[in-house]
Enzyme design. Structure first.
Site, short mmCIF file in Angstrom:
data_model
loop_
_atom_site.label_atom_id
_atom_site.label_comp_id
_atom_site.label_asym_id
_atom_site.label_seq_id
_atom_site.Cartn_x
_atom_site.Cartn_y
_atom_site.Cartn_z
N ILE A 452 -0.95 3.23 -3.21
CA ILE A 452 -1.87 2.16 -3.63
C ILE A 452 -3.25 2.31 -3.00
O ILE A 452 -4.21 1.71 -3.47
CB ILE A 452 -1.25 0.79 -3.31
N HIS A 662 -4.57 -2.90 -9.15
CA HIS A 662 -3.37 -3.27 -8.40
C HIS A 662 -3.36 -4.78 -8.18
O HIS A 662 -4.38 -5.37 -7.86
CB HIS A 662 -3.32 -2.56 -7.05
N HIS A 715 6.20 -4.09 3.24
CA HIS A 715 6.16 -5.09 4.31
C HIS A 715 7.33 -4.93 5.27
O HIS A 715 7.35 -5.54 6.34
CB HIS A 715 6.16 -6.49 3.72
#
Length: 782
Positions: A452, A662, A715
């Site tokens: 990303i 994104h 995460h």
């Protein structure tokens, strides 16, 4: 009482709470030291408000993590995975972060939120944004066996602590602040149960009544009950819930001040005016178009509190204009007219006085939490004919100077904006034609792999940036250090076998701040921190003037990165809406106008990247959905200009230049048409946590362009297996044509370490290879 406050920042003047919390989580400070720091912050906050002349001061606006979490522990709404015989504060930290310091020997990844813990005792509660702010709360969880009962007594302890100060200052009083019962239920989520939420209201009200009775016994006269869902477009059952709730709570010996904010009351105005409470607080800024109706319809015998000092933004209030707006209310309500900020001051930085590096002219236009207390005092004094005339004249002159300031107003930017209609907002060809040209240019395999944008921000990267800012190394040394990092990530991506490279963004401190620092019209503070949740604080940029781009911002970094590889190198930008949403925005023109100025600056950057040979460019719009107005009836207008700002950024490129975007974790169902209208060639989204369920919106809508559904959760420190990612992509491939599927992580990898990132990407590439082989065989056999 005429002058009151709805809430004050709890992080401390210099983020003392953040640093003490993180030391406690690491095991470096004791709970007693943490509690002592909390008491000191509360004491200093009380003293600041007392000195400013606030007569009714909030209590229970302090929280270690967030006020909704505090309400959950007060009410006994503790998930069964965290329950224990006797409540202590570590239970709250487990709910917020997954574990507490006593659960292990070293604490948790302090400062980065519960989702980056290296090991978890159990999964933490979900976080959501508090309405349309950038503040987060822990979502209450309702289970089959949830029973409401007073569990956490810190509220009453803090009230007792505050009332001691009242003995020395007879002209002040304190009002506890509670999240209201209807808002609390509305925000809560059922977990493993189908019990209708509103069926729990009577039991919940019993506990609220007990809380109010206990507060009255302590000597509390007024209680502020925050019911911000009153500004939403509520269904009848929720409107009826308000009637039931406040008929019950009206029996309390405490006087209730019902607080709403962030929008107009809309169709709930009549309901709010009829509720049996002693007073209503109304946000006169964000609810400006309904202020006159509120003044007209609210009963004169009750207290009406009006907020015309902005608790959400950092600009000085127009006190003279506010005086004019309040004349009718003053005539009707007399001493029952109260003055306050529009909402809690939690959402603004603490103290402007400590900012020594801001442009003096700009600083003169600003007001932080401490200064806003002075503004409400001046407004209140003026309404009682006690104001210092010089202060009122100074306020008038400052705002007049701001309106004509060359610092703020740029004729060239305004002239360019005036010709906006001359710029086509569509690409030359539709996606179907562009896709053929892009396949020819890029020659990518099935299931192309990419990331990303960001790679781990190592200690070495942060140290180099810090040394450069401190003047310890010169610009050339800094550039060489960042180029070394870019070479490193190119080599890593080459070894791993990724198809489309990124340069890793080592030079970027933050996805908004990095660009804002290079744009005219932006400013940055030294200490303008605002709590996002727990110890997580952000320092939003200030958009103070017309925005333009003096020089290219990313071209040199991207072209250097491209020179290090024969693979495709993506250019990486943050989109205009996200730049807008995560900043303090000027209040003298529409947000649409400011967003278009940013989009024009980014359009210049996109075209410069393309001219420099970067033909794949990603423009992140993480905050597109966050910008949705609170009322659905206002969504279409917002989505129209938000989508157009993206198209303004991207529409000038050639057909064989591929535009990516994104978006972070989001519910796409209700905005999917707008997402499609953005017409990005490729969209990457977070989907792994939902096991690709969030992809359903794109499937149901038959989204026509290419999609990169995230195949692992960045995460978490967990390294996903090849099998897990193959399974996720296979789920996606059942509904999305394989020639339009990309393989990528959920989000940027800035907060992760290389020890997790590299093996995860190795597995991701291997998963793509397996799928490529499977589907190529299927295609050949067909």
């Amino acid at each position: 009482m005429a002058l009151h406050n709805l809430g004050y920042p709890r992080i401390g003047d210099f983020r003392e709470l953040k640093f003490t919390l993180e030391a406690y989580w690491k095991g470096e400070k004791s709970l007693q030291e943490l509690e002592a720091q909390a008491r000191e912050i509360r004491y200093q906050n009380f003293q600041t408000q007392i000195k400013a002349g606030v007569e009714l001061i909030p209590v229970n606006d302090f929280a270690y993590y967030d006020q909704v979490l505090n309400m959950s522990t007060l009410l006994g709404v503790i998930p069964k995975r965290f329950r224990q015989e006797n409540f202590d504060v570590e239970v709250a930290f487990r709910m917020a972060r997954g574990r507490a310091p006593s659960d292990d020997g070293h604490g948790c990844c302090a400062g980065h939120g519960h989702d980056t813990c290296e090991s978890k005792a159990d999964y933490a509660g979900a976080m959501k944004k508090w309405f349309d702010t950038n503040y987060h709360y822990i979502v209450p969880e309702l289970e089959d066996d949830t029973e409401f009962t007073i569990t956490d007594t810190r509220l009453f302890d803090e009230v007792a602590e505050a009332l001691v100060l009242k003995q020395d200052a007879s002209n002040i009083d304190f009002k506890p602040v509670l999240v209201g019962p209807v808002t609390y239920l509305y925000l809560a989520e059922n977990k493993g149960t189908e019990i209708p939420k509103l069926s729990r209201l009577p039991a919940l009200l019993e506990v609220y009544a007990q809380i109010l009775q206990r507060l009255a016994t302590q000597g509390v006269e007024w209680v502020q009950i925050d019911e911000p869902i009153l500004v939403l477009e509520l269904e009848a059952e929720w409107q009826n819930a308000f009637k039931e709730a406040y008929q019950t709570l009206a029996q309390s010996p405490a006087k209730l001040l019902l607080a709403t904010y962030f929008e107009t009351l809309g169709d709930n105005l009549g309901l709010a005016c009829q509720l049996p409470v002693a007073g209503l607080h109304y946000d006169g800024l964000r609810g400006a178009k309904q202020l006159d109706e509120v003044i007209e319809q609210y009963p004169a015998g009750k207290v009406l509190s009006i907020g015309l000092v902005d608790g959400r933004n950092i600009w000085k209030a127009d006190i003279n204009d506010a005086i004019e707006q309040l004349q009718e209310a003053k005539a009707k309500f007399g001493d029952n007219l109260w003055i306050a900020p529009s909402c809690s001051l939690l959402h603004v930085p603490v103290n402007l006085e400590v900012e020594t590096k801001l442009n003096p002219e700009l600083k003169n236009y600003l007001s932080f939490a401490k200064q806003k207390l002075g503004e409400i005092k001046l407004l209140n004094d003026a309404l009682h004919d006690k104001a210092d005339k010089k202060s009122l004249e100074d306020n008038r002159q400052v705002l007049a100077a701001k309106a004509n300031s060359k610092l703020i107003h740029n004729e060239q930017v305004q002239a360019r904006l005036a010709k906006l209609d001359d710029i086509p907002l569509t690409r030359d060809e539709p996606y179907a034609v562009r896709a053929i040209l892009q396949v020819a240019r890029f020659d990518l395999p099935l299931f192309p792999t990419t990331t990303i944008g960001s790679f781990p921000q190592t200690q070495e990267i942060r140290q180099a940036r810090r040394r450069f800012k401190n003047g310890e190394i010169d610009e050339l040394e800094y550039i060489e250090a960042m180029q070394a990092e870019i070479r490193d990530v190119c080599e890593r991506q080459e070894r791993i076998g990724i198809d489309v490279f990124v340069h890793g963004e080592p030079e970027r401190n933050d996805m908004v701040e990095y660009f804002g620092e290079q744009l005219d019209g932006y400013a940055f503070t030294q200490f303008g921190w605002v709590q996002s949740y727990g110890s997580r604080c952000v320092k939003p940029p200030i958009i103070f003037g017309d925005v333009s781009r003096p020089l290219p911002m990313t071209v040199n970094w991207s072209t250097y990165a491209q020179s290090q590889t024969d693979k495709i190198m993506k250019g990486m930008l943050t989109g205009a809406v996200t730049m807008l949403q995560w900043s303090f925005v000027r209040n003298d023109q529409t947000r649409e106008t400011t967003c278009n100025q940013i989009a024009l600056a980014l359009r210049d950057e996109v075209l410069d990247l393309e001219a420099a040979g970067i033909h794949m460019i990603q423009i992140d719009e993480a905050a597109l959905r966050e910008g949705l107005p609170l009322k659905k009836s206002d969504w279409d207008d917002y989505l129209y200009w938000a989508v157009n700002s993206f198209r303004l950024t991207t529409s000038g490129v050639q057909n064989d230049t591929q535009i990516h975007t994104h978006m972070c974790y989001s519910e796409f169902n209700d905005i999917i048409q707008a997402v499609a209208k953005m017409d990005a060639d490729v969209i990457t989204i977070e989907t792994s946590k939902s096991q690709m369920k969030l992809l359903d919106a794109f499937v149901d809508f038959q989204y026509p362009n290419e999609i990169g559904p995230g195949v692992y959760d960045i995460h978490s420190p967990n390294i996903p297996t090849v099998e897990q990612m193959v399974d996720l992509i296979q789920k996606a491939a059942k509904n999305i044509p394989v020639e339009r599927l990309w393989v990528n992580p959920d989000c940027g990898l800035k907060t992760r370490g290389w020890k997790e990132t590299e093996p995860a990407l190795v597995n991701m590439v291997e998963a793509a290879k397996i799928l490529k082989k499977q589907f190529e065989e299927k295609i050949q056999s067909a």
